[in-house]
Design a protein around this motif. Sequence first.
Motif, PDB file in Angstrom:
ATOM      1  N   PRO A   1       0.794  -1.297  -0.055  1.00  0.00           N
ATOM      2  CA  PRO A   1       0.103  -0.003   0.106  1.00  0.00           C
ATOM      3  C   PRO A   1       0.866   1.248  -0.363  1.00  0.00           C
ATOM      4  CG  PRO A   1      -0.905  -1.545   1.617  1.00  0.00           C
ATOM      5  CD  PRO A   1       0.468  -2.046   0.794  1.00  0.00           C
ATOM      6  N   GLY A   2       0.483   2.154  -0.789  1.00  0.00           N
ATOM      7  CA  GLY A   2       1.326   3.543  -1.026  1.00  0.00           C
ATOM      8  C   GLY A   2       2.294   3.419  -2.066  1.00  0.00           C
ATOM      9  N   ASP A   3       2.759   2.271  -2.526  1.00  0.00           N
ATOM     10  CA  ASP A   3       3.487   2.016  -3.853  1.00  0.00           C
ATOM     11  C   ASP A   3       2.931   2.475  -5.130  1.00  0.00           C
ATOM     12  OD1 ASP A   3       5.355   1.206  -1.961  1.00  0.00           O
ATOM     13  OD2 ASP A   3       5.194  -0.679  -2.431  1.00  0.00           O
ATOM     14  N   THR A   4       3.844   2.808  -6.071  1.00  0.00           N
ATOM     15  CA  THR A   4       3.297   3.208  -7.305  1.00  0.00           C
ATOM     16  C   THR A   4       4.010   2.227  -8.379  1.00  0.00           C
ATOM     17  OG1 THR A   4       2.952   5.597  -6.826  1.00  0.00           O
ATOM     18  CG2 THR A   4       3.661   4.813  -9.190  1.00  0.00           C
ATOM     19  N   VAL A   5       3.326   1.457  -8.917  1.00  0.00           N
ATOM     20  CA  VAL A   5       3.714   0.627 -10.305  1.00  0.00           C
ATOM     21  C   VAL A   5       3.754   1.526 -11.385  1.00  0.00           C
ATOM     22  CG1 VAL A   5       3.354  -1.301 -11.891  1.00  0.00           C
ATOM     23  CG2 VAL A   5       3.029  -1.356  -9.415  1.00  0.00           C
ATOM     24  N   LEU A   6       4.925   1.817 -11.932  1.00  0.00           N
ATOM     25  CA  LEU A   6       5.146   2.811 -12.979  1.00  0.00           C
ATOM     26  C   LEU A   6       5.407   2.020 -14.370  1.00  0.00           C
ATOM     27  CD1 LEU A   6       4.893   5.837 -13.456  1.00  0.00           C
ATOM     28  CD2 LEU A   6       7.471   5.744 -13.143  1.00  0.00           C
ATOM     29  N   VAL A   7       4.681   2.103 -15.403  1.00  0.00           N
ATOM     30  CA  VAL A   7       4.624   1.253 -16.448  1.00  0.00           C
ATOM     31  C   VAL A   7       4.943   2.008 -17.780  1.00  0.00           C
ATOM     32  CG1 VAL A   7       3.199  -0.349 -17.998  1.00  0.00           C
ATOM     33  CG2 VAL A   7       2.684   0.005 -15.508  1.00  0.00           C
ATOM     34  N   ALA A   8       5.970   1.660 -18.574  1.00  0.00           N
ATOM     35  CA  ALA A   8       6.425   2.222 -19.667  1.00  0.00           C
ATOM     36  C   ALA A   8       5.667   1.919 -20.862  1.00  0.00           C
ATOM     37  CB  ALA A   8       7.964   1.667 -20.007  1.00  0.00           C
ATOM     38  N   ALA A   9       5.737   2.817 -21.899  1.00  0.00           N
ATOM     39  CA  ALA A   9       4.861   2.427 -23.224  1.00  0.00           C
ATOM     40  C   ALA A   9       4.946   0.963 -23.681  1.00  0.00           C
ATOM     41  CB  ALA A   9       5.308   3.484 -24.236  1.00  0.00           C
ATOM     42  N   GLY A  10       4.010   0.652 -24.268  1.00  0.00           N
ATOM     43  CA  GLY A  10       4.043  -0.723 -24.718  1.00  0.00           C
ATOM     44  C   GLY A  10       2.542  -1.574 -24.707  1.00  0.00           C
ATOM     45  N   THR A  11       2.353  -2.810 -25.162  1.00  0.00           N
ATOM     46  CA  THR A  11       1.171  -3.338 -25.273  1.00  0.00           C
ATOM     47  C   THR A  11       1.326  -4.498 -24.184  1.00  0.00           C
ATOM     48  OG1 THR A  11       0.808  -2.569 -27.542  1.00  0.00           O
ATOM     49  CG2 THR A  11      -0.582  -4.716 -26.552  1.00  0.00           C
ATOM     50  N   TYR A  12       0.567  -4.615 -23.251  1.00  0.00           N
ATOM     51  CA  TYR A  12       0.598  -5.546 -22.221  1.00  0.00           C
ATOM     52  C   TYR A  12      -0.628  -6.619 -22.524  1.00  0.00           C
ATOM     53  CZ  TYR A  12       4.398  -2.596 -20.424  1.00  0.00           C
ATOM     54  OH  TYR A  12       5.445  -1.817 -20.657  1.00  0.00           O
ATOM     55  N   TYR A  13      -0.594  -7.483 -22.687  1.00  0.00           N
ATOM     56  CA  TYR A  13      -1.731  -8.633 -22.850  1.00  0.00           C
ATOM     57  C   TYR A  13      -2.159  -9.359 -21.452  1.00  0.00           C
ATOM     58  CZ  TYR A  13      -0.927  -8.098 -27.793  1.00  0.00           C
ATOM     59  OH  TYR A  13      -0.683  -7.600 -29.053  1.00  0.00           O
ATOM     60  N   GLU A  14      -2.743  -8.399 -20.760  1.00  0.00           N
ATOM     61  CA  GLU A  14      -3.069  -8.976 -19.319  1.00  0.00           C
ATOM     62  C   GLU A  14      -4.394  -8.402 -18.932  1.00  0.00           C
ATOM     63  OE1 GLU A  14      -0.058  -8.448 -16.370  1.00  0.00           O
ATOM     64  OE2 GLU A  14       1.155  -7.081 -17.697  1.00  0.00           O
TER      65      GLU A  14
ATOM     66  N   ILE B   1      -3.231  -1.940 -22.209  1.00  0.00           N
ATOM     67  CA  ILE B   1      -3.758  -3.044 -21.588  1.00  0.00           C
ATOM     68  C   ILE B   1      -4.584  -3.746 -22.506  1.00  0.00           C
ATOM     69  CG2 ILE B   1      -4.553  -4.203 -19.251  1.00  0.00           C
ATOM     70  CD1 ILE B   1      -3.844  -1.506 -17.782  1.00  0.00           C
ATOM     71  N   ASP B   2      -4.171  -4.835 -23.026  1.00  0.00           N
ATOM     72  CA  ASP B   2      -4.958  -5.702 -23.967  1.00  0.00           C
ATOM     73  C   ASP B   2      -5.459  -6.758 -23.093  1.00  0.00           C
ATOM     74  OD1 ASP B   2      -5.974  -7.214 -26.153  1.00  0.00           O
ATOM     75  OD2 ASP B   2      -4.868  -6.213 -27.501  1.00  0.00           O
ATOM     76  N   GLY B   3      -6.686  -7.334 -23.040  1.00  0.00           N
ATOM     77  CA  GLY B   3      -7.145  -8.273 -22.493  1.00  0.00           C
ATOM     78  C   GLY B   3      -7.679  -9.402 -23.465  1.00  0.00           C
ATOM     79  N   SER B   4      -7.318  -9.465 -24.674  1.00  0.00           N
ATOM     80  CA  SER B   4      -7.807 -10.350 -25.666  1.00  0.00           C
ATOM     81  C   SER B   4      -7.296 -11.525 -25.510  1.00  0.00           C
ATOM     82  CB  SER B   4      -7.522  -9.697 -27.152  1.00  0.00           C
ATOM     83  OG  SER B   4      -6.234  -9.670 -27.390  1.00  0.00           O
TER      84      SER B   4
ATOM     85  N   LEU C   1      -5.911   4.282 -10.837  1.00  0.00           N
ATOM     86  CA  LEU C   1      -5.436   4.068 -12.136  1.00  0.00           C
ATOM     87  C   LEU C   1      -5.448   5.174 -13.002  1.00  0.00           C
ATOM     88  CD1 LEU C   1      -5.292   1.608 -14.302  1.00  0.00           C
ATOM     89  CD2 LEU C   1      -7.986   1.662 -14.616  1.00  0.00           C
ATOM     90  N   ASP C   2      -4.154   5.329 -13.803  1.00  0.00           N
ATOM     91  CA  ASP C   2      -3.762   6.426 -14.336  1.00  0.00           C
ATOM     92  C   ASP C   2      -3.358   6.492 -15.498  1.00  0.00           C
ATOM     93  OD1 ASP C   2      -3.269   9.186 -15.117  1.00  0.00           O
ATOM     94  OD2 ASP C   2      -2.326   9.789 -13.063  1.00  0.00           O
ATOM     95  N   GLY C   3      -3.630   6.724 -16.570  1.00  0.00           N
ATOM     96  CA  GLY C   3      -3.260   6.872 -17.974  1.00  0.00           C
ATOM     97  C   GLY C   3      -2.853   5.549 -18.825  1.00  0.00           C
ATOM     98  N   PHE C   4      -3.909   4.861 -18.861  1.00  0.00           N
ATOM     99  CA  PHE C   4      -3.689   3.590 -19.631  1.00  0.00           C
ATOM    100  C   PHE C   4      -4.877   3.428 -20.907  1.00  0.00           C
ATOM    101  CE2 PHE C   4      -1.664   2.815 -15.861  1.00  0.00           C
ATOM    102  CZ  PHE C   4      -0.639   2.214 -16.203  1.00  0.00           C
ATOM    103  N   THR C   5      -4.611   2.928 -22.013  1.00  0.00           N
ATOM    104  CA  THR C   5      -5.653   2.440 -22.947  1.00  0.00           C
ATOM    105  C   THR C   5      -6.080   1.016 -22.604  1.00  0.00           C
ATOM    106  OG1 THR C   5      -5.085   3.738 -24.721  1.00  0.00           O
ATOM    107  CG2 THR C   5      -6.064   1.669 -25.474  1.00  0.00           C
ATOM    108  N   ILE C   6      -7.532   0.781 -22.465  1.00  0.00           N
ATOM    109  CA  ILE C   6      -7.705  -0.620 -21.969  1.00  0.00           C
ATOM    110  C   ILE C   6      -8.889  -1.033 -23.201  1.00  0.00           C
ATOM    111  CG2 ILE C   6      -9.263  -2.220 -20.244  1.00  0.00           C
ATOM    112  CD1 ILE C   6      -7.481   1.151 -19.028  1.00  0.00           C
ATOM    113  N   THR C   7      -8.297  -2.259 -23.736  1.00  0.00           N
ATOM    114  CA  THR C   7      -9.419  -2.768 -24.729  1.00  0.00           C
ATOM    115  C   THR C   7      -9.171  -4.357 -24.793  1.00  0.00           C
ATOM    116  OG1 THR C   7      -9.475  -2.357 -27.166  1.00  0.00           O
ATOM    117  CG2 THR C   7      -7.546  -2.721 -26.240  1.00  0.00           C
TER     118      THR C   7
END
Length: 567
Positions: free
Chosen positions: A55-68, A99-102, A118-124
């Motif tokens: 709790p309180g941590d930040t997960v910082l994600v670089a640009a890219g497509t993540y199939y999750e 974030i691609d859930g396909s 949750l800040d700044g992602f494309t979800i599809t």
Amino acid sequence: MCSRNHLPAPLPRLSLLSLTCLLTLCVHPRTLPADTLSVPEKYQTIQSAIDAAQPGDTVLVAAGTYYERLRLKPGLTLKSVGDESRGERGLKRAETTIIDGSRQKEGAGVLLAENAVLDGFTITGVGVYDEQKWNHHHATRGEQQSHEHIGAPGTPGIAIMDVTCTVQNNIVHHIGYTGIAAQATAGKRCTPHIYRNVCYRNMGGGIGSMHDSQAVIEENTCFENFYAGIGHDDASPTVINNTCFENIRAGIGISEGSCPLVRGNKCYRNRRAGIGSRTGANTRPLIEDNECYDNGMAGIGASESAAPLIRNNRCYQNRLAGIGSQSHASPTIIGNECYQNGQSGIGQQGDAVTTLINNYCHHNKTAGLGFADCKSGRSTVVNNRIIDNAQVAAGVHSGWTVLFLGNEFARQGGLPPILMVFAGADVTLTGNTIRGGGVAGIRVAGKLRAENNEFAGTSLRKVGPPNFGVWALPGAEVTLTGNRFHHWRHALSASEATVMASLNHITDFHRTALLIQNPQAPAHVFNNVAVSSDPQVEVLTLTGQAGTVKGNALRKPDTAPDKNQSP
């Protein structure tokens, strides 16, 4: 039995400093500093970083497509790398961090947790987006869609269940269900802040607030969604400053007992209403200070017994009415401006019960106020300005009982009457101003009671098309009491109608002030005053049955004394 010889050795004595430190550690355990976990620099997947975070941590994600598909943890911030630079649809960092859930079949694209961000992602890629189905229902304006609740089960792009959290700067598209869905289960609270997201081409709504959700839905952009841009089902969120356009149903849809605050939104080019409320008397939103234009139906609509308060909105250039009520709806409509709509400024049908106060309806293509045929509709219309609409200021059709009190009805030109009361309608006018030309101030085929109104013709037309203050058609029932008429050929022209006229004051007329021909019942005409300097004019011309005819007077105009004349 224990003896002194068997007692344990005494503990070493602690110093005062050591004791103080120990007590401090017990009472105030050490809080570790928040950490930043980088993906994919340190963790190959986003979920593995989430699982390792505290709790309180930040997960910082670089640009890219993540199939999750992701499950957040309480108190965690999940954010994309980058600044607040704008891209084509949203923030650049949101457009490039996907974030691609396909490739997975279970769960929402992202499931939020308590106090998570949750800040700044494309979800599809969650569920099945059906392009053919979308195109078909877009072409048919949603007329053939099933009327499923927006709260029907499904898997959203972003799921918010029973938590307080923040969802901001995301782009959610091509989801098989609603883009962002917030809902509470029995006895729990769901109070997220859904802020500056972009939701489009989802097979449900863009954003759905359901089942007791009390979300704050602010400054989002929702377009081309299969149902509403923002939809409500038994929820009472705060919906402010959003933009909703080109959705197949309403820009903002409110149903199933929802009572949201809907303020400061812009809804345009939606295939149905800009903002719509329906399904039950417990659907009672406050809809205020919105701008609704160029929608395929009404700017704001109420139906199916909904009871919204619609206040201080601007509704213009919509295909149908600026504000429309139908199907037993009972809206209160206050202080709105409705103009340049394809039909009425404010339109009512389907046994609605409406209250209209202080609205301004002008330059609409049919009526300023429209009351379409119904079985039993009722309306109270107080202090509205209904100006320069193409046909009538107000048209009241069969089945309506309407009270007009203190309104201004006016039109500069044209031949239609200013007000039209159709057969089967029952209208009472008290203290209104009816101003303009045309064939009549009011043309009546139904029942009219008019008391203490001003009928102000713009110019007296002695020949040619009719030019009557009140034109009573065969079968009409007209009672005129204490009204003021000027600049009309006749204050009243009635043929084969039932008439009572008393205490009216009439100036600038042609030949006869009151013309009554062959009334259906004995006419009662008494204590009216007509003012003219022409000795050949008459107060009353009556052919047929006379009931009470007395006390009517013809007077000369008042003349002011010459200022130069000596007393």
